[in-house]
Scaffold this motif. Structure first.
Motif, PDB file in Angstrom:
ATOM      1  N   SER A  69       0.841  -1.194   0.000  1.00 21.54           N
ATOM      2  CA  SER A  69       0.000   0.000   0.000  1.00 21.54           C
ATOM      3  C   SER A  69       0.871   1.237   0.000  1.00 21.54           C
ATOM      4  N   GLY A  70       0.255   2.375  -0.319  1.00 22.44           N
ATOM      5  CA  GLY A  70       0.993   3.626  -0.302  1.00 22.44           C
ATOM      6  C   GLY A  70       0.283   4.692  -1.100  1.00 22.44           C
ATOM      7  N   SER A  71       1.065   5.652  -1.566  1.00 26.47           N
ATOM      8  CA  SER A  71       0.566   6.731  -2.412  1.00 26.47           C
ATOM      9  C   SER A  71       1.095   6.512  -3.819  1.00 26.47           C
ATOM     10  N   ASN A  72       0.251   6.771  -4.822  1.00 23.05           N
ATOM     11  CA  ASN A  72       0.707   6.658  -6.205  1.00 23.05           C
ATOM     12  C   ASN A  72       0.996   8.032  -6.814  1.00 23.05           C
ATOM     13  N   GLY A  73       1.109   9.025  -5.976  1.00 21.37           N
ATOM     14  CA  GLY A  73       1.398  10.373  -6.431  1.00 21.37           C
ATOM     15  C   GLY A  73       0.214  11.305  -6.295  1.00 21.37           C
ATOM     16  N   CYS A  74      -0.979  10.737  -6.315  1.00 23.54           N
ATOM     17  CA  CYS A  74      -2.206  11.519  -6.159  1.00 23.54           C
ATOM     18  C   CYS A  74      -3.131  10.841  -5.152  1.00 23.54           C
ATOM     19  N   GLU A 108       0.631   9.721 -11.112  1.00 21.95           N
ATOM     20  CA  GLU A 108      -0.230   8.578 -10.802  1.00 21.95           C
ATOM     21  C   GLU A 108      -0.358   7.642 -11.994  1.00 21.95           C
ATOM     22  N   ASP A 109      -0.619   8.191 -13.170  1.00 24.03           N
ATOM     23  CA  ASP A 109      -0.778   7.353 -14.359  1.00 24.03           C
ATOM     24  C   ASP A 109       0.487   6.564 -14.668  1.00 24.03           C
ATOM     25  N   ALA A 110       1.648   7.236 -14.600  1.00 25.03           N
ATOM     26  CA  ALA A 110       2.913   6.560 -14.883  1.00 25.03           C
ATOM     27  C   ALA A 110       3.217   5.489 -13.829  1.00 25.03           C
ATOM     28  N   PHE A 111       2.965   5.809 -12.560  1.00 27.76           N
ATOM     29  CA  PHE A 111       3.215   4.851 -11.476  1.00 27.76           C
ATOM     30  C   PHE A 111       2.303   3.637 -11.621  1.00 27.76           C
ATOM     31  N   ASN A 112       1.008   3.872 -11.838  1.00 25.40           N
ATOM     32  CA  ASN A 112       0.062   2.759 -11.962  1.00 25.40           C
ATOM     33  C   ASN A 112       0.407   1.858 -13.150  1.00 25.40           C
ATOM     34  N   ALA A 113       0.804   2.459 -14.273  1.00 24.10           N
ATOM     35  CA  ALA A 113       1.184   1.670 -15.442  1.00 24.10           C
ATOM     36  C   ALA A 113       2.401   0.795 -15.135  1.00 24.10           C
ATOM     37  N   GLY A 135      12.571  -8.602 -17.129  1.00 25.89           N
ATOM     38  CA  GLY A 135      13.610  -8.357 -16.138  1.00 25.89           C
ATOM     39  C   GLY A 135      14.067  -6.912 -16.080  1.00 25.89           C
ATOM     40  N   ASP A 136      13.388  -6.039 -16.828  1.00 30.01           N
ATOM     41  CA  ASP A 136      13.736  -4.619 -16.820  1.00 30.01           C
ATOM     42  C   ASP A 136      13.119  -3.926 -15.612  1.00 30.01           C
ATOM     43  N   ALA A 137      13.836  -2.962 -15.052  1.00 29.28           N
ATOM     44  CA  ALA A 137      13.324  -2.187 -13.911  1.00 29.28           C
ATOM     45  C   ALA A 137      12.148  -1.336 -14.368  1.00 29.28           C
ATOM     46  N   VAL A 138      11.039  -1.420 -13.625  1.00 32.14           N
ATOM     47  CA  VAL A 138       9.887  -0.566 -13.925  1.00 32.14           C
ATOM     48  C   VAL A 138       9.652   0.452 -12.817  1.00 32.14           C
ATOM     49  N   LEU A 139      10.036   0.134 -11.583  1.00 28.86           N
ATOM     50  CA  LEU A 139       9.954   1.048 -10.443  1.00 28.86           C
ATOM     51  C   LEU A 139      11.156   0.797  -9.539  1.00 28.86           C
ATOM     52  N   VAL A 140      11.781   1.872  -9.083  1.00 30.70           N
ATOM     53  CA  VAL A 140      12.927   1.765  -8.184  1.00 30.70           C
ATOM     54  C   VAL A 140      12.615   2.613  -6.945  1.00 30.70           C
ATOM     55  N   PHE A 141      12.807   2.012  -5.777  1.00 31.23           N
ATOM     56  CA  PHE A 141      12.495   2.661  -4.508  1.00 31.23           C
ATOM     57  C   PHE A 141      13.734   2.732  -3.615  1.00 31.23           C
ATOM     58  N   ASP A 142      13.763   3.795  -2.807  1.00 29.48           N
ATOM     59  CA  ASP A 142      14.754   3.949  -1.740  1.00 29.48           C
ATOM     60  C   ASP A 142      14.044   3.726  -0.414  1.00 29.48           C
ATOM     61  N   PRO A 143      14.775   3.371   0.637  1.00 27.94           N
ATOM     62  CA  PRO A 143      14.122   3.184   1.951  1.00 27.94           C
ATOM     63  C   PRO A 143      13.446   4.466   2.414  1.00 27.94           C
ATOM     64  N   ALA A 144      12.286   4.349   3.017  1.00 31.35           N
ATOM     65  CA  ALA A 144      11.596   5.510   3.583  1.00 31.35           C
ATOM     66  C   ALA A 144      12.284   5.901   4.878  1.00 31.35           C
ATOM     67  N   GLY A 145      12.244   7.182   5.162  1.00 26.11           N
ATOM     68  CA  GLY A 145      12.757   7.673   6.436  1.00 26.11           C
ATOM     69  C   GLY A 145      14.167   7.955   6.377  1.00 26.11           C
TER      70      GLY A 145
END
Length: 145
Positions: A69-74, A108-113, A135-145
């Motif tokens: 869960s989280g925020s998708n930008g909107c 939001e649209d780009a994140f959801n896609a 195997g291509d990166a579609v979303l890359v995250f850093d640790p929160a906080g």
């Protein structure tokens, strides 16, 4: 009679100790055993999307009890997930349907896609990367906080 009570009491103590020893840890009780994403929180890395991400609309991802869960930008989103050996399975995400300014809607649209393409994951060097079937990166995250 006393010996019988002592044997009965000793047996009861042994049974309680055995039950406690077999109890397992907290991860087992919540179903998180073996889930490397469980109880983690992430924020989308800079330049992870092909659209500009305003500082006030950075997507997030939290993983707990089989739910991402989280925020998708909107809006906020929530989806069931299973993560095993680099494979990621997501259920259809439920989202709030609030209208936002055009730049946030683009995020939001780009994140959801991108999230819709995610079928794999890798956690390395404090980075969570969600990958597509190729195997291509579609979303890359850093640790929160």
């Amino acid at each position: 009679m006393r010996r019988h009570r002592f044997v009965l009491l000793a047996g009861l103590v042994v049974a309680v100790v055995a039950l406690v020893a077999c109890g397992g840890d907290d991860d087992d009780a919540t179903g998180n055993a073996g889930d490397p994403l469980a109880d983690t929180e992430w924020v989308l890395a800079a330049d992870a999307l092909d659209v500009a991400v305003p500082d006030t609309s950075v997507p997030t991802a939290s993983f707990a009890d089989g739910t991402m869960s989280g925020s998708n930008g909107c809006n906020t989103y929530s989806a069931g997930y299973t993560a095993v050996d680099g494979s990621l399975e997501l259920t259809a995400a439920a989202t709030t349907r609030m209208a936002c300014p055009p730049d946030q809607m683009a995020v939001e649209d780009a994140f959801n896609a991108a999230l819709g393409e995610a079928v794999g994951y890798e956690v390395a060097d404090d980075t969570l990367t969600l990958t597509n079937a190729a195997g291509d990166a579609v979303l890359v995250f850093d640790p929160a906080g």
